[in-house]
Design an enzyme around this catalytic site. Structure first.
Site, PDB file in Angstrom:
ATOM      1  N   LYS A  36      21.084  44.099  40.154  1.00 37.03           N
ATOM      2  CA  LYS A  36      21.534  42.843  40.782  1.00 37.03           C
ATOM      3  C   LYS A  36      23.036  42.643  40.539  1.00 37.03           C
ATOM      4  CE  LYS A  36      20.172  40.312  36.595  1.00 37.03           C
ATOM      5  NZ  LYS A  36      19.142  39.429  35.993  1.00 37.03           N
ATOM      6  N   TYR A 260      52.637  30.782  31.511  1.00 35.42           N
ATOM      7  CA  TYR A 260      52.584  29.333  31.747  1.00 35.42           C
ATOM      8  C   TYR A 260      52.396  28.545  30.455  1.00 35.42           C
ATOM      9  CZ  TYR A 260      51.763  30.497  36.696  1.00 35.42           C
ATOM     10  OH  TYR A 260      51.854  30.971  37.972  1.00 35.42           O
TER      11      TYR A 260
END
Ligand SMILES: *Cc1c(COP(=O)(O)O)cnc(C)c1O
Length: 367
Positions: A36, A260
């Protein structure tokens, strides 16, 4: 030949070795390899083919669409899909020989009403409290399934459930509940070919939970389902190595703010290496200033915030060249950090680290 700027190198030889090892450890139970979510980020089709080469008897997916995609590529082994919305195409599943996991009365009736003989596996909730038939509905569902089977509308090929891994006592309670369901199913006249409960953790730790089939996900990808256990301690080899080309190298003075918010400042003249992977690629922002990165055989840390597309590594007095590779994680036996290291840095689990690696990262496959 140059390597992709962002690369998840998937070692299919390691995947095969893991499947062979886990099959031997859990025999005589049959083995379903769970592919999956794009094979936990590794590539569903390639993982499926390698698993089948290594002897997987079954493949497991969540959506019918995932199963249909494998069939379209010629994957012929039995496949089970176990989570469905209103739009799930049961008719297509039946036409393609995909087993439909059934958790509700509505799903049972939809499967029975679709053209062709629906091969279903009844999923019971034995304590995880996700999908699955609840205890109070079990007798009614089993009776109806037996009736539909006698009428030639469905074949109940399997009965299954899923463990919560909440602890030995809780697992044992789920095991007893599952055994009670199997007795009820037999009493209703059902003769399932595969009864299954265990994923990787249960398959390895709880022999009584193996029944006819074990569903192996994380272990096939070479990662441990247990806190505090490494791949190597379980006899597994990590399949994915994530790396990127260093696209910028610069020397900066002491005290330079990095990325940042300047959550990192250099504490001496430093080399900063820029790695073109960010949270858009599944690199957790929560690993900012924490996760390890290997460059030219030495391990450093992410410096400052992980951004959408990139992060910086502070190499201090060391140097690197543009074009050198930064390895985020792989097989720690080769001296690089592990997915477990990244999971610890990001306060998550190894499953999430590999599964979230995004589509901008090129998968390359080696044997
Ligand atoms: C994902 C999943 C598995 C595989 O679990 P692992 O812990 O990765 O081995 C097995 N069964 C079900 C129902 C699942 O959803």
């Amino acid at each position: 030949m140059s390597r992709p700027m962002r690369e998840a190198r998937v070692d299919l030889g390691a995947l095969r070795a893991n499947v062979e090892f886990l099959r031997a450890a859990t025999a005589p139970a049959k083995c379903m390899v769970v592919v999956k979510a794009e094979g936990y980020g590794h590539g569903a089709l390639e993982a499926a083919r390698a698993a089948v080469e290594a002897g997987a008897d079954w493949l497991g997916v969540v959506d019918i669409a995932e199963a249909l995609a494998l069939r379209a590529e010629g994957v012929a082994v039995p496949i089970l899909a176990w989570l469905h919305g209103e739009d799930a195409d049961f008719a297509a599943a039946i036409a393609s020989g995909i087993d439909v996991g059934v958790s509700t009365r509505d799903q049972l009736e939809r499967a029975a009403a679709a053209p062709g003989l629906a091969i279903v596996q009844l999923k019971f909730d034995t304590g995880l409290s996700r999908n699955g038939i609840e205890e109070r509905d079990a007798a009614g569902m089993l009776a109806r399934a037996a009736e539909l089977e006698r009428g030639g509308r469905i074949r109940v090929r399997g009965i299954f459930s899923h463990l919560a891994n909440a602890g030995a006592v809780e697992d044992a309670a789920q095991l007893r509940r599952f055994e009670a369901v199997l007795v009820q199913a037999a009493d209703a006249g059902l003769t399932p070919e595969v009864r299954h409960l265990a994923a990787t953790a249960g398959a390895l730790r709880i022999p009584a939970a193996r029944f006819d089939l074990v569903r192996l996900g994380i272990g096939a990808y070479g990662l441990s389902p247990f806190d505090g256990e490494t791949s190597a301690s379980l006899g597994l080899r990590p399949v994915m190595e994530l790396s990127a080309e260093i696209v910028s190298v610069k020397r900066v003075p002491s005290g330079s703010g990095v990325s940042y918010g300047y959550t990192h400042r250099t504490d001496g003249d430093s080399t900063l290496a820029l790695v073109p992977l960010g949270y858009a690629d599944g690199i957790p922002r929560s690993a900012s200033s924490a996760a390890p990165v290997s460059i030219n055989g030495k391990t450093y840390r992410v410096a400052g915030r992980v951004a959408m597309d990139q992060f910086v590594v502070d190499m201090g007095a060391d140097t690197a060249r543009e074009g050198d590779r930064a390895i985020l994680f792989g097989d720690p036996a080769t001296g690089v950090p592990s997915a477990d290291d990244w999971a610890a840095a990001a306060n998550t689990i190894n499953y999430e680290i590999v599964t979230r690696i995004g589509p901008r990262v090129t998968r390359t496959f080696v044997s």
